[in-house]
Design an enzyme around this catalytic site. Structure first.
Site, PDB file in Angstrom:
ATOM      1  N   ARG A  63       0.838  -1.202   0.000  1.00 52.55           N
ATOM      2  CA  ARG A  63       0.000   0.000   0.000  1.00 52.55           C
ATOM      3  C   ARG A  63       0.876   1.257   0.000  1.00 52.55           C
ATOM      4  O   ARG A  63       0.469   2.308  -0.471  1.00 52.55           O
ATOM      5  CB  ARG A  63      -0.968   0.008   1.204  1.00 52.55           C
ATOM      6  CG  ARG A  63      -1.830   1.276   1.297  1.00 52.55           C
ATOM      7  CD  ARG A  63      -3.120   1.077   2.074  1.00 52.55           C
ATOM      8  NE  ARG A  63      -2.922   0.432   3.349  1.00 52.55           N
ATOM      9  CZ  ARG A  63      -2.429   1.028   4.449  1.00 52.55           C
ATOM     10  NH1 ARG A  63      -2.110   2.303   4.433  1.00 52.55           N
ATOM     11  NH2 ARG A  63      -2.272   0.338   5.564  1.00 52.55           N
ATOM     12  N   TYR A 116     -15.537  16.021 -14.873  1.00 57.37           N
ATOM     13  CA  TYR A 116     -15.999  14.632 -14.861  1.00 57.37           C
ATOM     14  C   TYR A 116     -17.068  14.445 -13.765  1.00 57.37           C
ATOM     15  O   TYR A 116     -16.944  15.006 -12.672  1.00 57.37           O
ATOM     16  CB  TYR A 116     -14.788  13.719 -14.611  1.00 57.37           C
ATOM     17  CG  TYR A 116     -15.157  12.277 -14.434  1.00 57.37           C
ATOM     18  CD1 TYR A 116     -15.571  11.521 -15.521  1.00 57.37           C
ATOM     19  CD2 TYR A 116     -15.120  11.674 -13.181  1.00 57.37           C
ATOM     20  CE1 TYR A 116     -15.933  10.198 -15.369  1.00 57.37           C
ATOM     21  CE2 TYR A 116     -15.466  10.346 -13.020  1.00 57.37           C
ATOM     22  CZ  TYR A 116     -15.881   9.616 -14.121  1.00 57.37           C
ATOM     23  OH  TYR A 116     -16.246   8.311 -13.954  1.00 57.37           O
ATOM     24  N   ASP A 187      -7.103  17.996 -14.582  1.00 59.25           N
ATOM     25  CA  ASP A 187      -7.426  16.640 -15.051  1.00 59.25           C
ATOM     26  C   ASP A 187      -7.096  16.602 -16.543  1.00 59.25           C
ATOM     27  O   ASP A 187      -7.765  17.233 -17.349  1.00 59.25           O
ATOM     28  CB  ASP A 187      -8.916  16.350 -14.788  1.00 59.25           C
ATOM     29  CG  ASP A 187      -9.300  14.919 -15.162  1.00 59.25           C
ATOM     30  OD1 ASP A 187      -8.649  14.337 -16.043  1.00 59.25           O
ATOM     31  OD2 ASP A 187     -10.276  14.405 -14.574  1.00 59.25           O
ATOM     32  N   LYS A 212      -8.402   5.248 -18.844  1.00 61.99           N
ATOM     33  CA  LYS A 212      -8.786   5.655 -20.184  1.00 61.99           C
ATOM     34  C   LYS A 212      -7.617   5.484 -21.158  1.00 61.99           C
ATOM     35  O   LYS A 212      -7.155   4.387 -21.319  1.00 61.99           O
ATOM     36  CB  LYS A 212      -9.305   7.092 -20.127  1.00 61.99           C
ATOM     37  CG  LYS A 212     -10.289   7.356 -18.951  1.00 61.99           C
ATOM     38  CD  LYS A 212     -11.597   6.605 -19.081  1.00 61.99           C
ATOM     39  CE  LYS A 212     -12.434   6.596 -17.813  1.00 61.99           C
ATOM     40  NZ  LYS A 212     -12.717   7.887 -17.211  1.00 61.99           N
TER      41      LYS A 212
HETATM   42  C1  LIG Z   1     -13.102   8.397 -16.043  1.00 64.50           C
HETATM   43  C2  LIG Z   1     -12.658   9.736 -15.641  1.00 64.50           C
HETATM   44  C3  LIG Z   1     -12.321  10.023 -14.303  1.00 64.50           C
HETATM   45  C4  LIG Z   1     -12.457   9.001 -13.207  1.00 64.50           C
HETATM   46  O1  LIG Z   1     -11.544   7.958 -13.355  1.00 64.50           O
HETATM   47  P1  LIG Z   1     -11.780   6.491 -12.751  1.00 64.50           P
HETATM   48  O2  LIG Z   1     -10.575   5.764 -13.231  1.00 64.50           O
HETATM   49  O3  LIG Z   1     -13.062   5.981 -13.312  1.00 64.50           O
HETATM   50  O4  LIG Z   1     -11.862   6.621 -11.287  1.00 64.50           O
HETATM   51  C5  LIG Z   1     -11.852  11.280 -14.015  1.00 64.50           C
HETATM   52  N1  LIG Z   1     -11.744  12.237 -14.949  1.00 64.50           N
HETATM   53  C6  LIG Z   1     -12.068  12.003 -16.235  1.00 64.50           C
HETATM   54  C7  LIG Z   1     -11.935  13.100 -17.232  1.00 64.50           C
HETATM   55  C8  LIG Z   1     -12.542  10.753 -16.621  1.00 64.50           C
HETATM   56  O5  LIG Z   1     -12.872  10.544 -17.888  1.00 64.50           O
END
Ligand SMILES: *Cc1c(COP(=O)(O)O)cnc(C)c1O
Length: 394
Positions: A63, A116, A187, A212
């Site tokens: 962890r 998001y 992000d 993603k």
């Molecule tokens: C999917 C997504 C998230 C969240 O990510 P997870 O891996 O599902 O926790 C955050 N920001 C954006 C732009 C996303 O597309």
């Protein structure tokens, strides 16, 4: 790689060799081994004491850190041009740990309203109960100055946005953050490190849903935060204490995916442009949201601050929700699924996914209408994608 001076290499070379240990001896594994262990041995109590005193960087417990995770962290830090990275169990773990590493009770946060869905709900439903006040601003950053108070600690932006691909002017955002001494977090999931590196422009922390494009094969949930060593120490402590650490198996899938990030994103951008152009000419389509089209309100800004227009797009059908549902129920090659950035092309209705429990007012601010369809363009042949769209819209 032999030479640790990584700056002489391009991004695709870094995606393949960045963060990897030297592998030039006899019998060194070329693939990254999965270090599947929860705990690590110490040679003596003296070594353990050194660890407890913060004098040793030895692995103790997964962890806290693990060799497979370290390779992923080194690779992504190199790709984003950051000193250090922390990989996490999900994008939301990276986002929540980065934000909670900065904010405490009584602090204020300014965030773009179009973020998001998970981030939006974290700020709307969780932060107020923790005594953290959230102010929202549009992607045009209008009225930003008036939102800053002496308690403002952080600026959070996401660009391009989900699902209408609006852009935030990164220069403007960073100038504001610096003027008010705010920690800036972005992000960068939609842009990917291939198209945009905000740390180089002055942002403090980049977060990704590595689920993603970074992992890219729709087979793992993962996240990452990148920044300087000091800030990443803070994020790592939050990840350790909140428990959002990545599993070594997930790190291996992420590493495997990242190696082809450059070629995937390049081709997916070409496919997205082809799909956007096709949709733009279709009589059933009211509007296409793709920054690569001259008709997109942020086309000029995209040309200025991104190295490509991205793999995501959205469109509004003239027939509204019934037409959008009919389209999504009729596609054959495109899959009806949430998520994005993978090799498979996906379609989804934001009102039934990312924007599901939002008021009419919230939807309006997010530029989402019931007939908006979001598309994640994959790696299939563009002609096949277009043929599928054609039959589903017929
Ligand atoms: C999917 C997504 C998230 C969240 O990510 P997870 O891996 O599902 O926790 C955050 N920001 C954006 C732009 C996303 O597309």
């Amino acid at each position: 790689m032999k030479n640790k001076n990584v700056h002489q290499y391009g991004p695709q070379t870094m995606a393949i060799h960045g963060g990897e240990p030297a592998r030039h001896g006899v019998g060194a594994p070329v693939g990254t081994p999965i270090c599947r262990t929860s705990t690590f041995t110490f040679s003596s109590t003296a070594e353990m004491k050194r660890w407890a005193e913060g004098k040793s960087k030895a692995y103790i417990y997964s962890r806290y850190g693990n060799p497979t995770l370290s390779v992923a962290e080194g690779k992504i830090a190199a790709l984003e041009g950051g000193e250090a990275a922390v990989v996490t169990a999900s994008g939301m773990a990276a986002i929540s740990s980065a934000l909670l590493g900065v904010l405490k009770c009584g602090d204020e946060l300014i965030s773009t309203a179009q973020v998001y869905g998970g981030s939006y709900r974290l700020m709307r439903d969780v932060f107020p109960d923790m005594g953290i006040k959230v102010h929202q601003v549009g992607t045009d950053l209008a009225g930003l100055e008036e939102l800053a108070t002496p308690r403002t600690k952080c600026l959070y932006v996401e660009t391009p946005t989900n699902p209408t691909l609006r852009l935030v002017d990164l220069d403007k955002a960073i100038k504001f953050a610096k003027r008010h001494k705010l920690i800036s977090i972005i992000d960068n999931t939609f842009a990917t490190p291939v198209l945009q590196n905000p740390l180089g422009m002055g942002f403090d922390i980049v977060v990704h849903s590595a689920t993603k494009a970074l992992a890219g094969h729709s087979d793992v949930i993962a996240g990452v935060a990148v920044g300087n060593k000091h800030r990443m120490e803070r994020v790592r402590h939050m990840v350790i204490d909140l428990g959002g650490s990545m599993d070594p198996e997930a790190a291996h899938l992420l590493l495997r995916g990242i190696k082809t990030l450059g070629v995937r994103v390049e081709r997916q951008c070409l496919n997205a442009m082809a799909v956007a152009k096709f949709l733009g000419k279709h009589p059933q389509v009211a509007r296409v949201h793709y920054p690569g089209l001259a008709s997109h309100p942020d086309h000029k800004l995209a040309k200025k601050q991104m190295r490509g227009f991205g793999t995501m797009l959205a469109f509004d059908l003239k027939g509204g929700l019934p037409a959008a549902r009919r389209f999504c129920d009729r596609v054959q090659l495109f899959l009806l699924a949430a998520s994005l950035g993978g090799v498979e092309s996906l379609v989804i209705l934001p009102i039934y996914s990312s924007h599901y429990n939002m008021s009419a007012e919230e939807l309006k601010r997010a530029h989402v209408s019931p007939g908006t369809v979001r598309v994640s363009v994959g790696l299939e042949d563009a002609e096949d994608l277009i043929r599928d769209l054609q039959q589903a819209l017929a």
